[in-house]
Write a protein that holds these residues in place. Structure first.
Motif, PDB file in Angstrom:
ATOM      1  N   ASN A 104       0.819  -1.212   0.000  1.00 48.10           N
ATOM      2  CA  ASN A 104       0.000   0.000   0.000  1.00 48.10           C
ATOM      3  C   ASN A 104       0.847   1.253   0.000  1.00 48.10           C
ATOM      4  O   ASN A 104       0.464   2.282  -0.571  1.00 48.10           O
ATOM      5  CB  ASN A 104      -0.943   0.011   1.212  1.00 48.10           C
ATOM      6  N   TRP A 122      -0.186   3.613  -2.751  1.00 51.77           N
ATOM      7  CA  TRP A 122      -0.929   4.789  -2.272  1.00 51.77           C
ATOM      8  C   TRP A 122      -0.072   5.774  -1.476  1.00 51.77           C
ATOM      9  O   TRP A 122      -0.386   6.956  -1.413  1.00 51.77           O
ATOM     10  CB  TRP A 122      -2.069   4.340  -1.356  1.00 51.77           C
ATOM     11  N   GLN A 163       2.857   6.676  -4.296  1.00 52.19           N
ATOM     12  CA  GLN A 163       1.659   7.305  -4.881  1.00 52.19           C
ATOM     13  C   GLN A 163       1.468   6.974  -6.366  1.00 52.19           C
ATOM     14  O   GLN A 163       0.980   7.793  -7.146  1.00 52.19           O
ATOM     15  CB  GLN A 163       1.702   8.824  -4.684  1.00 52.19           C
ATOM     16  N   LEU A 175      -0.634   4.986  -7.844  1.00 50.36           N
ATOM     17  CA  LEU A 175      -2.016   4.960  -8.315  1.00 50.36           C
ATOM     18  C   LEU A 175      -2.636   6.346  -8.430  1.00 50.36           C
ATOM     19  O   LEU A 175      -3.472   6.584  -9.296  1.00 50.36           O
ATOM     20  CB  LEU A 175      -2.870   4.082  -7.397  1.00 50.36           C
ATOM     21  N   ILE A 176      -2.242   7.243  -7.553  1.00 55.93           N
ATOM     22  CA  ILE A 176      -2.777   8.601  -7.641  1.00 55.93           C
ATOM     23  C   ILE A 176      -2.392   9.217  -8.984  1.00 55.93           C
ATOM     24  O   ILE A 176      -3.228   9.786  -9.693  1.00 55.93           O
ATOM     25  CB  ILE A 176      -2.291   9.462  -6.469  1.00 55.93           C
ATOM     26  N   LYS A 199      -3.964  13.418  -1.315  1.00 56.45           N
ATOM     27  CA  LYS A 199      -3.834  11.963  -1.190  1.00 56.45           C
ATOM     28  C   LYS A 199      -5.134  11.332  -0.691  1.00 56.45           C
ATOM     29  O   LYS A 199      -5.656  10.390  -1.304  1.00 56.45           O
ATOM     30  CB  LYS A 199      -2.692  11.619  -0.234  1.00 56.45           C
ATOM     31  N   ASN A 200      -5.668  11.855   0.407  1.00 56.99           N
ATOM     32  CA  ASN A 200      -6.856  11.240   1.002  1.00 56.99           C
ATOM     33  C   ASN A 200      -8.112  11.509   0.188  1.00 56.99           C
ATOM     34  O   ASN A 200      -8.996  10.651   0.098  1.00 56.99           O
ATOM     35  CB  ASN A 200      -7.032  11.736   2.446  1.00 56.99           C
ATOM     36  N   GLN A 241      -7.746   9.128  -2.907  1.00 58.39           N
ATOM     37  CA  GLN A 241      -7.819   7.723  -2.503  1.00 58.39           C
ATOM     38  C   GLN A 241      -9.241   7.342  -2.103  1.00 58.39           C
ATOM     39  O   GLN A 241      -9.777   6.333  -2.566  1.00 58.39           O
ATOM     40  CB  GLN A 241      -6.863   7.483  -1.333  1.00 58.39           C
ATOM     41  N   TYR A 262     -12.113   5.073  -4.000  1.00 56.61           N
ATOM     42  CA  TYR A 262     -12.730   3.937  -3.311  1.00 56.61           C
ATOM     43  C   TYR A 262     -14.255   4.046  -3.383  1.00 56.61           C
ATOM     44  O   TYR A 262     -14.948   3.037  -3.490  1.00 56.61           O
ATOM     45  CB  TYR A 262     -12.278   3.866  -1.849  1.00 56.61           C
ATOM     46  N   ASP A 288      -7.584  -1.607   0.469  1.00 61.39           N
ATOM     47  CA  ASP A 288      -6.770  -0.683  -0.328  1.00 61.39           C
ATOM     48  C   ASP A 288      -5.813  -1.431  -1.245  1.00 61.39           C
ATOM     49  O   ASP A 288      -5.602  -1.056  -2.396  1.00 61.39           O
ATOM     50  CB  ASP A 288      -5.978   0.260   0.592  1.00 61.39           C
ATOM     51  N   GLY A 346      -6.030  -1.355  -5.234  1.00 58.80           N
ATOM     52  CA  GLY A 346      -4.868  -0.817  -5.939  1.00 58.80           C
ATOM     53  C   GLY A 346      -4.344  -1.741  -7.021  1.00 58.80           C
ATOM     54  O   GLY A 346      -4.058  -1.308  -8.146  1.00 58.80           O
TER      55      GLY A 346
END
Length: 470
Positions: free
Chosen positions: A10, A14, A18, A20-21, A260-261, A264, A268, A411, A415
């Motif tokens: 993760n 994430w 980062q 995936l972002i 980020k949050n 993410q 989700y 997560d 991901g």
């Protein structure tokens, strides 16, 4: 040791990496560009496609049922607990970045749902099945990658995500009514089992009845709270935008946390790019009978999930007079906010809402994973029984697991799925663009929209008899 492995993966996907972002932002911008900002310029048409959406045939569910099934999985803990988590860790600015990923994600959701519909197959019961594993195998001719995606999907939607939804139901009901979590888990298992035993059609019928009711009730509640606090709205929006760009007293450190949050938890919640919703899209017999029609339907799902329902949760929290601690908080933060507005009744409302929201996700998650049994030739009584048993055991376990354990596994699975799916849909971009052009040409000519393989150049092959008569 398992927690350490999950945490390390993760962190790459994430956390500090980062990956995936950046990947999700790239996919959103890529498909927004290739499809000419379809989520903006075709916004009105997205709603008009829903005319005649209740029609279906013996091979597939209706477009409206596919939308509700997609929303069943989307609308869950991400909308109530996930938004609270994003705000608690990233501040109010996280809400802005949830909006951004939703706007970009509408194009990504359109693209993957078009592919899910195009490359669908018929299972042993002659009903439609499909999803990323099927379009990776048929469109890209990469069976090994299809199997990798399907395994990630089983880990995520087949096992972990349903456990996480059960965890949130148990936490909410235990916090409100002090019911032991073990009892709650057993009740959820019995109710979920009674719905999923009928397969996709049973789940779609359940979603069609429950999702519109619970969505409208939650929106109405948020509107009432907004009217009660109209004088606070300007300050709330100012706080969201200043926090989103690091302009408040917290500065640049909070900016990274907000981005980020927000992204993410936004992903989700709306699942755009994760490769989940194409399973619902593939199960439909759309009206008009063209793969692009399901693209518009599921693009609407992303909009309703994040731009509408997640925004409602943000309004409930940010217009309340509760302390945002900076520690990971989930459903209890939303409950505290609602109680601040309505007293003890607010707690009861959130407990009921999260139970419905999360339960619909539990049953929809089952449908997504079950769609991939056909890929492994397990689409039979023994295969379904084995999968259903493991799925229900995970639901029971999830009710008593700790929050960090469950969210960490969720997560990681999300991901890994997203990594594979975005790679696939970017490679299949020419097919997506060609299908969209064909649809738009027919739409501009005001002709009856139909799909013929002879008129569109696609990658790979579709299953015989699905889009052709041979």
């Amino acid at each position: 040791m398992i927690n350490e492995i999950v945490g390390s993966i993760n962190n790459i996907l994430w956390g500090n990496g980062q990956i995936l972002i950046y990947l999700l932002l790239f996919a959103g911008f890529w498909f927004s560009y290739k499809l000419r900002l379809i989520q903006v310029f075709q916004f009105k048409h997205m709603f008009s496609v829903m005319k005649g959406s209740t029609q279906s045939d013996k091979s597939g569910i209706s477009s409206f049922q596919a939308l509700c099934t997609g929303l069943s999985a989307r609308v869950g803990t991400g909308n109530l607990a996930g938004v609270a988590m994003a705000i608690s860790l990233g501040g109010s600015g996280a809400v802005f970045w949830m909006w951004v990923i939703a706007l970009l994600g509408m194009a990504t959701g359109f693209a993957e749902s078009v592919l899910g519909q195009l490359y669908k197959v018929r299972d042993d019961n002659k009903e439609f099945r499909g999803g990323p594993a099927y379009y990776i195998r048929a469109g890209l001719n990469k069976p090994w990658l299809a199997i990798l995606f399907a395994l990630c999907l089983f880990l995520g939607y087949g096992l972990t995500f349903s456990a996480m939804q059960a965890n949130t139901i148990a936490d909410a009901l235990n916090n409100t009514f002090a019911i032991p979590k073990g009892y709650i888990g057993a009740i959820v298992v019995v109710l979920a089992g009674s719905v999923v035993i009928g397969g996709m059609r049973s789940i779609a019928r359940f979603a069609e009845l429950i999702v519109p009711f619970m969505g409208l009730a939650f929106v109405a509640t948020a509107i009432i709270i907004t009217i009660m606090n109209l004088n606070l709205l300007p300050a709330m929006f100012m706080d969201i935008f200043s926090s989103a760009f690091g302009l408040n007293e917290a500065g640049a450190g909070a900016l990274g946390a907000a981005i980020k949050n927000g992204i993410q938890r936004g992903l989700y919640s709306n699942e755009a790019g994760a490769g989940s919703v194409p399973h619902a899209a593939a199960g439909a017999s759309p009206v008009p009978n063209h793969p692009v029609a399901q693209g518009y339907v599921q693009m609407l799902g992303v909009f309703l999930d994040t731009m509408v329902l997640c925004s409602c949760t943000a309004v409930v929290i940010l217009l309340s007079d509760i302390n945002i601690s900076g520690e990971m908080e989930g459903i209890r933060m939303t409950q505290d906010a609602m109680a601040n507005h309505f007293g003890t009744g607010g707690n009861y409302f959130v407990a009921a809402a999260i139970t419905l929201f999360a339960f619909t996700s539990v049953v929809a998650n089952y449908a997504y994973a079950e769609s991939n049994l056909h890929l492994f030739k397990l689409d039979n009584k023994v295969g379904r029984l084995a999968y259903t048993s493991i799925y229900l055991l995970m639901v029971f376990w999830g009710a008593s697991a700790t929050l960090k354990e469950v969210w960490g596994l969720a997560d990681m699975a999300l991901g890994l799925m997203t990594l594979v799916n975005i790679y696939a849909i970017v490679l299949l971009t020419p097919t997506i663009v060609n299908l969209t052009k064909d649809y738009r040409t027919q739409l501009s000519n005001k002709s009856n929209i139909t799909f013929s393989l002879k008129n569109v150049e696609i990658q790979g092959k579709t299953e015989a008899g699905v889009w052709s008569k041979e």
